[in-house]
Motif scaffolding. Structure first.
Motif, short mmCIF file in Angstrom:
data_model
loop_
_atom_site.label_atom_id
_atom_site.label_comp_id
_atom_site.label_asym_id
_atom_site.label_seq_id
_atom_site.Cartn_x
_atom_site.Cartn_y
_atom_site.Cartn_z
N ARG A 159 -16.60 -7.22 15.92
CA ARG A 159 -17.74 -6.49 15.22
C ARG A 159 -18.69 -5.84 15.91
NH1 ARG A 159 -20.80 -10.28 10.40
NH2 ARG A 159 -22.17 -8.56 9.89
N ALA A 160 -18.94 -6.57 17.05
CA ALA A 160 -20.08 -6.05 17.79
C ALA A 160 -19.71 -4.64 18.18
CB ALA A 160 -20.63 -6.96 18.73
N ALA A 161 -18.37 -4.55 18.60
CA ALA A 161 -18.08 -3.31 19.38
C ALA A 161 -17.76 -2.22 18.35
CB ALA A 161 -16.63 -3.46 19.85
N ARG A 162 -17.63 -2.46 17.06
CA ARG A 162 -17.54 -1.40 16.14
C ARG A 162 -18.91 -0.92 15.65
NH1 ARG A 162 -13.07 0.07 13.60
NH2 ARG A 162 -11.06 -1.18 14.08
N GLY A 163 -20.04 -1.90 15.86
CA GLY A 163 -21.26 -1.57 15.50
C GLY A 163 -21.94 -0.71 16.67
N LEU A 164 -21.32 -0.97 18.03
CA LEU A 164 -22.05 0.03 19.05
C LEU A 164 -21.19 1.25 18.86
CD1 LEU A 164 -23.31 0.41 21.72
CD2 LEU A 164 -21.58 -0.71 22.85
N LEU A 165 -19.96 1.36 18.75
CA LEU A 165 -19.18 2.59 18.79
C LEU A 165 -19.60 3.27 17.65
CD1 LEU A 165 -15.65 1.35 19.79
CD2 LEU A 165 -17.18 2.69 21.36
N GLY A 166 -19.77 2.75 16.49
CA GLY A 166 -20.33 3.71 15.37
C GLY A 166 -21.65 3.84 15.19
N ASN A 167 -22.49 3.37 16.02
CA ASN A 167 -23.85 3.58 16.18
C ASN A 167 -24.36 5.15 15.65
OD1 ASN A 167 -26.67 4.19 17.26
ND2 ASN A 167 -26.52 2.06 17.19
N ARG A 168 -24.92 4.88 14.38
CA ARG A 168 -25.31 6.31 13.68
C ARG A 168 -26.14 7.01 14.87
NH1 ARG A 168 -23.42 6.70 8.69
NH2 ARG A 168 -24.89 8.43 8.19
N LEU A 169 -26.93 6.63 15.53
CA LEU A 169 -27.73 7.34 16.38
C LEU A 169 -27.11 7.94 17.30
CD1 LEU A 169 -30.70 8.23 17.36
CD2 LEU A 169 -31.25 6.12 18.49
N ILE A 170 -26.27 7.30 18.01
CA ILE A 170 -25.39 7.93 19.22
C ILE A 170 -24.53 8.67 18.58
CG2 ILE A 170 -23.49 6.95 20.84
CD1 ILE A 170 -24.88 4.33 21.11
N VAL A 171 -23.71 8.64 17.51
CA VAL A 171 -23.13 9.57 16.88
C VAL A 171 -23.71 10.84 17.02
CG1 VAL A 171 -21.61 10.17 14.89
CG2 VAL A 171 -21.28 8.06 16.17
N ARG A 172 -25.14 10.49 16.20
CA ARG A 172 -25.78 11.79 15.82
C ARG A 172 -26.31 12.61 17.30
NH1 ARG A 172 -28.86 13.76 11.55
NH2 ARG A 172 -29.96 15.67 12.10
N VAL A 173 -26.70 11.81 18.29
CA VAL A 173 -26.93 12.63 19.40
C VAL A 173 -25.76 13.36 19.92
CG1 VAL A 173 -27.42 12.16 22.04
CG2 VAL A 173 -28.79 10.92 20.23
N MET A 174 -24.43 12.86 19.85
CA MET A 174 -23.28 13.53 20.34
C MET A 174 -23.18 14.79 19.27
SD MET A 174 -20.47 10.47 20.50
CE MET A 174 -20.51 9.19 21.69
N SER A 175 -23.30 14.59 18.13
CA SER A 175 -23.15 16.01 17.28
C SER A 175 -24.30 16.86 17.59
CB SER A 175 -23.31 15.23 15.80
OG SER A 175 -22.93 16.33 14.86
N GLU A 176 -25.47 16.30 17.73
CA GLU A 176 -26.73 17.37 18.02
C GLU A 176 -26.36 18.13 19.33
OE1 GLU A 176 -29.10 18.41 16.40
OE2 GLU A 176 -29.57 16.90 14.99
N VAL A 177 -25.63 17.39 20.28
CA VAL A 177 -25.20 18.08 21.77
C VAL A 177 -24.25 19.07 21.45
CG1 VAL A 177 -24.41 17.91 24.04
CG2 VAL A 177 -26.19 16.48 22.99
N MET A 178 -22.98 18.88 20.73
CA MET A 178 -22.03 19.71 20.65
C MET A 178 -22.42 20.96 19.50
SD MET A 178 -18.65 17.42 20.51
CE MET A 178 -19.08 16.18 19.23
N ALA A 179 -23.12 20.76 18.43
CA ALA A 179 -23.32 21.86 17.64
C ALA A 179 -24.28 22.92 18.08
CB ALA A 179 -23.90 21.39 16.34
N LYS A 180 -23.79 24.02 18.17
CA LYS A 180 -24.56 25.31 18.51
C LYS A 180 -25.17 26.29 17.67
CE LYS A 180 -23.27 23.70 22.71
NZ LYS A 180 -24.36 23.20 23.55
N THR A 181 -24.55 26.26 16.25
CA THR A 181 -25.07 26.99 15.21
C THR A 181 -26.66 26.71 15.03
OG1 THR A 181 -24.97 27.43 12.66
CG2 THR A 181 -24.34 25.30 13.46
N ARG A 182 -27.46 27.81 14.49
CA ARG A 182 -28.91 27.53 14.07
C ARG A 182 -28.90 27.57 12.61
NH1 ARG A 182 -31.72 31.57 18.43
NH2 ARG A 182 -31.13 30.58 20.24
N ASP A 183 -27.90 27.43 11.84
CA ASP A 183 -27.89 27.37 10.53
C ASP A 183 -28.23 25.87 10.14
OD1 ASP A 183 -27.17 27.25 7.94
OD2 ASP A 183 -25.82 28.72 7.83
#
Length: 290
Positions: A159-183
């Motif tokens: 349960r704790a592992a899934r909480g860490l791996l699915g942490n919405r803030l961490i996932v959002r940071v990954m997404s922000e880094v990868m996305a290049k569009t300005r739209d």
């Protein structure tokens, strides 16, 4: 197999791979292989746009073992050799009469490993292929941090592992880094896709094994296995694989074509669907007219 809405179960290596069909049930088959931590949703836009542009196609999109609705393969380490073996078995089940194959990001490694083991598609397409060693160069520090992150999760209770791996803030940071569009609307949609589907893995151990597979190999290692016509599609702002390494991969694969999409990074399948589909459809149709 169903049409883009409900999955079918395909027997592979002692378990059932879940797969979605788009387009013509009896047409020439194109198998799409998604990237790390994703599932079939990541390539759904490519699949839908492809069958709109080329309605004769039968596009099959599986969830990789251990991701989405596909369970992990029991009793096996999910390394790149296993994923290659899985793709060979899957292709043999869904397209025994022949097929083309497309891999995005980690999917490009799965395709390359499968080719080295004897997979024989008529044509191959790689989108954002992994062509640079993750443990070397400017991304090495980030890769080591990511390895520590996945190792830490693997040591925690489920349960704790899934909480860490699915942490919405961490996932959002990954997404922000990868996305290049300005739209802003497209960026918001990309972040929503990652929030919804980036954490649909079977268990933390399989996720760690798949991550190790994703950072331990490059497509360039398997360049000699690409004996069929091959199309490479890359974004010129890809942080995972610099453009220079994509050009090197093109030189290593005999006869490979390279299409560079400006202003796009590692998310070609989200940010440049129309451009990518135009290149893919034209490439596949050249097989018919050759």
């Amino acid at each position: 197999m169903n049409t883009g809405t409900a999955p079918s179960s395909v027997p592979t290596l002692g378990t059932d791979t879940r797969a979605w069909l788009y387009g013509a049930p009896e047409g020439p088959t194109l198998i799409l292989v998604h990237g790390f931590r994703g599932d079939h949703h990541g390539l759904e836009g490519i699949a839908q746009a492809l069958v709109a542009a080329a309605p004769e196609l039968r596009v099959v999109v599986p969830d990789l073992p251990g991701f989405g609705e596909s369970p992990a393969i029991p009793g096996r380490t999910h390394d790149i050799a296993l994923y290659g073996e899985w793709l060979r078995a899957f292709a043999g089940e869904v397209a025994p009469g022949g097929f083309a194959v497309l891999g995005h990001s980690f999917g490009s490694l799965v395709v390359a490993s499968a080719l080295a083991g004897g997979l024989a598609p008529r044509r191959t397409v790689l989108i954002n292929p992994i062509s640079a060693p993750a443990l070397e160069g400017p991304q090495a520090v980030m890769t080591q941090l990511a390895i520590a992150y996945y190792r830490a999760a693997d040591l925690l209770p489920e349960r704790a592992a899934r909480g860490l791996l699915g942490n919405r803030l961490i996932v959002r940071v990954m997404s922000e880094v990868m996305a290049k569009t300005r739209d802003p609307e497209l960026r918001a949609w990309i972040h929503g896709q990652h929030a919804s589907y980036f954490s649909t893995f079977s268990d933390p151990t399989t996720l760690l094994e798949a991550f190790r597979a994703s950072v331990s190999h490059t497509v360039t290692e398997y360049a000699d296995a690409f004996t069929m016509p091959t199309l490479l599609i890359a974004g010129d702002r890809d942080d995972i694989t610099p453009l220079a390494k994509q050009l090197e991969l093109q030189r290593r694969i005999s006869g490979a074509e390279l299409r560079i999409l400006p202003g796009t990074g590692h998310l070609v399948h989200y940010e440049a669907v129309a451009e990518a589909v135009g290149e893919i459809a034209g490439f596949l149709r050249r097989e018919v007219t050759a």
